[in-house]
Motif scaffolding. Structure first.
Motif, short mmCIF file in Angstrom:
data_model
loop_
_atom_site.label_atom_id
_atom_site.label_comp_id
_atom_site.label_asym_id
_atom_site.label_seq_id
_atom_site.Cartn_x
_atom_site.Cartn_y
_atom_site.Cartn_z
N TRP A 1 -5.53 1.13 -4.38
CA TRP A 1 -5.83 0.74 -3.00
C TRP A 1 -7.08 -0.11 -3.04
O TRP A 1 -8.12 0.34 -3.50
CB TRP A 1 -6.03 1.98 -2.13
CG TRP A 1 -6.11 1.69 -0.66
CD1 TRP A 1 -5.12 1.22 0.15
CD2 TRP A 1 -7.26 1.85 0.17
NE1 TRP A 1 -5.58 1.08 1.44
CE2 TRP A 1 -6.90 1.46 1.49
CE3 TRP A 1 -8.57 2.30 -0.05
CZ2 TRP A 1 -7.78 1.49 2.55
CZ3 TRP A 1 -9.45 2.33 1.02
CH2 TRP A 1 -9.04 1.93 2.30
N GLY B 1 -0.38 3.45 4.15
CA GLY B 1 0.70 2.97 3.31
C GLY B 1 2.02 3.71 3.50
O GLY B 1 2.27 4.39 4.49
N SER C 1 0.84 -1.18 0.00
CA SER C 1 0.00 0.00 0.00
C SER C 1 0.89 1.25 0.00
O SER C 1 1.89 1.30 0.71
CB SER C 1 -0.90 0.00 1.24
OG SER C 1 -1.66 1.18 1.29
N HIS D 1 -6.63 8.26 0.47
CA HIS D 1 -6.27 6.95 -0.06
C HIS D 1 -5.69 6.98 -1.46
O HIS D 1 -5.50 5.92 -2.07
CB HIS D 1 -7.51 6.04 -0.08
CG HIS D 1 -8.16 5.87 1.26
ND1 HIS D 1 -7.51 5.28 2.32
CD2 HIS D 1 -9.39 6.22 1.71
CE1 HIS D 1 -8.31 5.26 3.36
NE2 HIS D 1 -9.45 5.83 3.03
#
Length: 255
Positions: free
Chosen positions: A61, A9, A3, A71
């Motif tokens: 993701w 991540g 990630s 994200h």
């Protein structure tokens, strides 16, 4: 699967290291540790873009190529902008930002939730124009000769203002997160207009005490109603930052 995004991540690790270096000393987390991770993030984006030649960096993701700050691309790029990149890295970051600007929704000016997503619904830090505006503010500071990033930041800020108050409260997807767009634009431009807009959003929140906000349903059903990103602490941060806008920073995102 690796990630790369901000909340879960490698970009999040890099941001945490930058935070440590800012407050404990620049070499607390050494470049020897951080730069290989920066290069790994760039390499991962290039690998993800192997089937999409139009965008230099692509990250997924849970199988989706998100664009937002939480994200997706806006958050990853914002983190990378804090590092001294190679010439290739600079061009990849610039090219990705320009790709996003070219492919925003033409009528609203908002940014898609993810690559190719046709739904123009979310205007919040997690997904949409607010997070992208803050990232473009940072890009303007780093690449001061690239006027298009400054213009893009201002245009994204107009999207946030015209969209008005969103239903939720928190930093991630609510009113106080969107208000930080205007604080970033104020620090970038020095224009008092943005202070007034931030105060307008903060003033709405000030009309209600925390109990009323929860009762009204803004936080009902949220598992993290008293967390920084989803709950009331973000509102408290905003109130402090509106008082001293020159020192304001989006908690957990700006440094």
């Amino acid at each position: 699967m690796v990630s790369y995004e901000l909340l879960h991540g490698r970009a999040g690790f890099l941001w945490a290291a930058l935070f440590i270096n800012k407050h404990l000393g620049e070499d607390t987390m050494s470049k020897d540790v951080l730069m290989p991770i920066v290069e790994a993030v760039l390499a991962g984006g290039r690998a993800g873009a192997s089937d999409n030649t139009a965008c230099p960096l692509v990250y997924r993701w849970h199988g989706t190529s998100y664009w937002g700050a939480a994200h997706g691309l806006a958050g990853i790029l914002h983190t990378l902008l804090h590092f001294q990149l190679t010439e290739e890295g600079v061009e990849d970051v610039k090219g990705t930002l320009r790709y996003m600007m070219r492919n925003r929704f033409p009528h609203s000016g908002n940014y898609p939730l993810s690559e190719g997503n046709p739904k123009d619904k979310l205007v919040q830090w997690s997904h949409g124009a607010p997070g992208m505006a803050i990232t473009l503010c940072k890009a303007t500071q780093v690449y001061s000769n690239d006027r298009d990033f400054r213009d893009g930041a201002i245009e994204a800020g107009e999207v946030v203002w015209k969209n008005g108050l969103v239903r939720k409260v928190g930093l991630a997807d609510g009113v106080c997160g969107n208000a930080y767009t205007f604080l970033s634009l104020y620090r970038l431009t020095g224009e008092s207009l943005y202070i007034e807009r931030a105060k307008a959003f903060a003033g709405f929140l000030h009309q209600y005490d925390p109990a009323k906000l929860v009762t009204a349903g803004h936080l009902r059903g949220c598992d993290n109603a008293y967390s920084l990103f989803h709950g009331l602490p973000g509102t408290a941060c905003l109130w402090f930052d509106v008082v001293s806008p020159e020192r304001s920073r989006f908690p957990g995102f700006e440094l």
